[in-house]
Design a protein around this motif. Structure first.
Motif, PDB file in Angstrom:
ATOM      1  N   GLY A   1     -19.718 -15.243  -9.152  1.00  0.00           N
ATOM      2  CA  GLY A   1     -21.122 -14.886  -8.989  1.00  0.00           C
ATOM      3  C   GLY A   1     -21.558 -13.726  -9.868  1.00  0.00           C
ATOM      4  O   GLY A   1     -22.588 -13.089  -9.607  1.00  0.00           O
ATOM      5  N   ASP A   2     -20.785 -13.480 -10.933  1.00  0.00           N
ATOM      6  CA  ASP A   2     -21.098 -12.361 -11.821  1.00  0.00           C
ATOM      7  C   ASP A   2     -22.420 -12.623 -12.550  1.00  0.00           C
ATOM      8  O   ASP A   2     -22.670 -13.738 -13.010  1.00  0.00           O
ATOM      9  CB  ASP A   2     -19.963 -12.177 -12.831  1.00  0.00           C
ATOM     10  CG  ASP A   2     -20.048 -10.855 -13.582  1.00  0.00           C
ATOM     11  OD1 ASP A   2     -21.041 -10.644 -14.284  1.00  0.00           O
ATOM     12  OD2 ASP A   2     -19.118 -10.050 -13.451  1.00  0.00           O
ATOM     13  N   GLU A   3     -23.265 -11.583 -12.663  1.00  0.00           N
ATOM     14  CA  GLU A   3     -24.573 -11.741 -13.305  1.00  0.00           C
ATOM     15  C   GLU A   3     -24.466 -12.128 -14.767  1.00  0.00           C
ATOM     16  O   GLU A   3     -25.415 -12.673 -15.343  1.00  0.00           O
ATOM     17  CB  GLU A   3     -25.392 -10.466 -13.163  1.00  0.00           C
ATOM     18  CG  GLU A   3     -24.797  -9.257 -13.843  1.00  0.00           C
ATOM     19  CD  GLU A   3     -25.628  -7.999 -13.650  1.00  0.00           C
ATOM     20  OE1 GLU A   3     -25.376  -7.025 -14.382  1.00  0.00           O
ATOM     21  OE2 GLU A   3     -26.525  -8.014 -12.801  1.00  0.00           O
ATOM     22  N   THR A   4     -23.315 -11.864 -15.411  1.00  0.00           N
ATOM     23  CA  THR A   4     -23.152 -12.279 -16.809  1.00  0.00           C
ATOM     24  C   THR A   4     -23.134 -13.792 -16.950  1.00  0.00           C
ATOM     25  O   THR A   4     -23.305 -14.309 -18.048  1.00  0.00           O
ATOM     26  CB  THR A   4     -21.858 -11.699 -17.403  1.00  0.00           C
ATOM     27  OG1 THR A   4     -20.725 -12.173 -16.650  1.00  0.00           O
ATOM     28  CG2 THR A   4     -21.877 -10.172 -17.383  1.00  0.00           C
ATOM     29  N   ALA A   5     -22.909 -14.507 -15.842  1.00  0.00           N
ATOM     30  CA  ALA A   5     -22.887 -15.972 -15.876  1.00  0.00           C
ATOM     31  C   ALA A   5     -24.268 -16.579 -15.659  1.00  0.00           C
ATOM     32  O   ALA A   5     -24.394 -17.800 -15.529  1.00  0.00           O
ATOM     33  CB  ALA A   5     -21.906 -16.501 -14.830  1.00  0.00           C
ATOM     34  N   ASP A   6     -25.294 -15.762 -15.625  1.00  0.00           N
ATOM     35  CA  ASP A   6     -26.672 -16.259 -15.521  1.00  0.00           C
ATOM     36  C   ASP A   6     -27.111 -16.719 -16.913  1.00  0.00           C
ATOM     37  O   ASP A   6     -27.890 -16.059 -17.596  1.00  0.00           O
ATOM     38  CB  ASP A   6     -27.584 -15.159 -14.976  1.00  0.00           C
ATOM     39  CG  ASP A   6     -29.032 -15.622 -14.842  1.00  0.00           C
ATOM     40  OD1 ASP A   6     -29.273 -16.851 -14.873  1.00  0.00           O
ATOM     41  OD2 ASP A   6     -29.917 -14.751 -14.721  1.00  0.00           O
ATOM     42  N   ALA A   7     -26.606 -17.865 -17.331  1.00  0.00           N
ATOM     43  CA  ALA A   7     -26.783 -18.338 -18.709  1.00  0.00           C
ATOM     44  C   ALA A   7     -28.235 -18.645 -19.042  1.00  0.00           C
ATOM     45  O   ALA A   7     -28.655 -18.498 -20.190  1.00  0.00           O
ATOM     46  CB  ALA A   7     -25.912 -19.562 -18.964  1.00  0.00           C
ATOM     47  N   ASN A   8     -29.015 -19.106 -18.073  1.00  0.00           N
ATOM     48  CA  ASN A   8     -30.407 -19.456 -18.368  1.00  0.00           C
ATOM     49  C   ASN A   8     -31.371 -18.311 -18.067  1.00  0.00           C
ATOM     50  O   ASN A   8     -32.582 -18.456 -18.229  1.00  0.00           O
ATOM     51  CB  ASN A   8     -30.825 -20.723 -17.621  1.00  0.00           C
ATOM     52  CG  ASN A   8     -30.745 -20.567 -16.104  1.00  0.00           C
ATOM     53  OD1 ASN A   8     -30.485 -19.467 -15.588  1.00  0.00           O
ATOM     54  ND2 ASN A   8     -30.955 -21.668 -15.384  1.00  0.00           N
TER      55      ASN A   8
ATOM     56  N   VAL B   1     -27.296 -17.107 -10.254  1.00  0.00           N
ATOM     57  CA  VAL B   1     -26.136 -17.807 -10.797  1.00  0.00           C
ATOM     58  C   VAL B   1     -25.941 -19.096 -10.003  1.00  0.00           C
ATOM     59  O   VAL B   1     -25.598 -19.060  -8.810  1.00  0.00           O
ATOM     60  CB  VAL B   1     -24.875 -16.919 -10.729  1.00  0.00           C
ATOM     61  CG1 VAL B   1     -23.656 -17.677 -11.231  1.00  0.00           C
ATOM     62  CG2 VAL B   1     -25.086 -15.647 -11.537  1.00  0.00           C
ATOM     63  N   ASN B   2     -26.180 -20.234 -10.658  1.00  0.00           N
ATOM     64  CA  ASN B   2     -26.078 -21.527  -9.970  1.00  0.00           C
ATOM     65  C   ASN B   2     -25.621 -22.599 -10.946  1.00  0.00           C
ATOM     66  O   ASN B   2     -25.241 -22.296 -12.084  1.00  0.00           O
ATOM     67  CB  ASN B   2     -27.424 -21.894  -9.323  1.00  0.00           C
ATOM     68  CG  ASN B   2     -28.576 -21.829 -10.327  1.00  0.00           C
ATOM     69  OD1 ASN B   2     -28.426 -22.198 -11.492  1.00  0.00           O
ATOM     70  ND2 ASN B   2     -29.730 -21.340  -9.875  1.00  0.00           N
ATOM     71  N   THR B   3     -25.658 -23.865 -10.505  1.00  0.00           N
ATOM     72  CA  THR B   3     -25.142 -24.956 -11.342  1.00  0.00           C
ATOM     73  C   THR B   3     -25.930 -25.125 -12.637  1.00  0.00           C
ATOM     74  O   THR B   3     -25.391 -25.610 -13.635  1.00  0.00           O
ATOM     75  CB  THR B   3     -25.163 -26.283 -10.570  1.00  0.00           C
ATOM     76  OG1 THR B   3     -26.501 -26.530 -10.080  1.00  0.00           O
ATOM     77  CG2 THR B   3     -24.192 -26.241  -9.387  1.00  0.00           C
ATOM     78  N   GLN B   4     -27.196 -24.734 -12.652  1.00  0.00           N
ATOM     79  CA  GLN B   4     -27.980 -24.846 -13.874  1.00  0.00           C
ATOM     80  C   GLN B   4     -27.405 -23.979 -14.987  1.00  0.00           C
ATOM     81  O   GLN B   4     -27.515 -24.314 -16.169  1.00  0.00           O
ATOM     82  CB  GLN B   4     -29.440 -24.447 -13.599  1.00  0.00           C
ATOM     83  CG  GLN B   4     -30.162 -25.370 -12.635  1.00  0.00           C
ATOM     84  CD  GLN B   4     -30.172 -26.806 -13.128  1.00  0.00           C
ATOM     85  OE1 GLN B   4     -30.489 -27.067 -14.285  1.00  0.00           O
ATOM     86  NE2 GLN B   4     -29.812 -27.735 -12.257  1.00  0.00           N
ATOM     87  N   ASP B   5     -26.753 -22.872 -14.597  1.00  0.00           N
ATOM     88  CA  ASP B   5     -26.148 -21.991 -15.605  1.00  0.00           C
ATOM     89  C   ASP B   5     -24.947 -22.654 -16.268  1.00  0.00           C
ATOM     90  O   ASP B   5     -24.692 -22.444 -17.448  1.00  0.00           O
ATOM     91  CB  ASP B   5     -25.737 -20.664 -14.964  1.00  0.00           C
ATOM     92  CG  ASP B   5     -26.929 -19.887 -14.452  1.00  0.00           C
ATOM     93  OD1 ASP B   5     -27.821 -19.598 -15.254  1.00  0.00           O
ATOM     94  OD2 ASP B   5     -26.971 -19.601 -13.246  1.00  0.00           O
TER      95      ASP B   5
END
Length: 286
Positions: free
Chosen positions: A258-265, A270-274
């Protein structure tokens, strides 16, 4: 001090003298080498590359020299009216392969300069603490009116923001080190920030155009330390300058945590869309 140079009273002799008349040609010689470094394309790799060649502004040359100056022993206070920014160390002025002390510069001409109230920011990655972080902003101020009580015309102000949000204003020093707080400098066209043992991570170099009364104001930045431009390729998630399967593993680990760096979009969660966004970037190579 005790600099040997040509003796003007003889055709081939030399003499040793002390003072600004001897320091000036020594500094000028280093300035010529700094100009040659940029004009022959040594920046940023440290080796001559014609494709990287550019003619540096006077502001960049001056800022690079001052960025390489150090506190003089035996003179209290730094910087001060007695020593200015101190003694120039030529070996610290420029980057060459093998140096721990790396360099990043920006040279903006007046044609692309700033107007009043404009703000520009540059992200800088600090990769280690073994070298002091130094940021020097310099600009060539237009000429002031004769006999004016306040000679400066334009006012650009430097701020350097640490990863934890601490703000260091240019020319606010205590004990030879930059300190937070203080008042912005409204009169000098050289502003510096020095931070020893800088935190590893992304710093921000900010320039505020407090007052540009004549023209548009260009500027130069010289940043040294263990520094690099931040990696702007999101798919290189582990930052090793190669996009491969290791980046997928690094991303998924961060995503699972759940790291904020994984907020790709960049939607704030942080969810499956990322995962889908990251895989699209990874497939594209960046």
């Amino acid at each position: 001090c005790s600099t040997r140079s040509a003796n003007s009273t003889s055709s081939c002799g030399t003499r040793t003298l002390t003072g600004t008349s001897m320091a000036c040609p020594a500094v000028s010689g280093v300035g010529l080498l700094v100009r040659q470094y940029f004009s022959e394309g040594f920046y940023p790799s440290g080796a001559a590359n014609g494709a990287d060649s550019f003619i540096p502004s006077g502001a960049l040359i001056k800022g690079t020299l001052i960025n390489a100056s150090v506190d003089m022993t035996g003179v209290s206070g730094y910087p001060s009216n007695r020593e200015g920014w101190g003694r120039l160390l030529a070996d610290q002025a420029l980057y060459f392969p093998g140096d721990d002390r790396t360099m990043w510069v920006m040279d903006v001409r007046n044609a692309s300069g700033m107007d009043t109230s404009e703000v520009v920011e540059y992200p800088i990655e600090v990769t280690g603490i073994a070298e002091q972080l130094r940021v020097t902003m310099s600009f060539t101020d237009p000429a002031g009116a004769a006999n004016t009580n306040f000679a400066p015309v334009n006012d650009l102000d430097l701020e350097v923001i640490a990863p934890n949000g601490t703000v260091y204003k240019g020319n606010v020093f205590s004990g030879g080190e930059s300190t937070s707080g203080g008042t912005k400098d409204d009169r000098n066209n050289i502003e510096q920030v020095h931070v020893s043992l800088p935190a590893v991570g992304e710093w921000t170099v900010r320039i505020n155009a407090a007052a540009v009364n004549v023209g548009a104001q260009g500027y130069a930045l010289t940043v040294t330390g263990m520094v690099a431009e931040p990696n702007d390729c999101y798919a290189d998630f582990n930052g090793d300058d190669t996009v491969n399967s290791q980046d997928v593993l690094a991303f998924l680990n961060a995503w699972a945590a759940g790291d904020e760096t994984a907020d790709a979009n960049g939607d704030g969660s942080v969810n499956t869309q990322d995962v889908l966004e990251f895989l699209n970037l990874w497939t594209a190579g960046c």
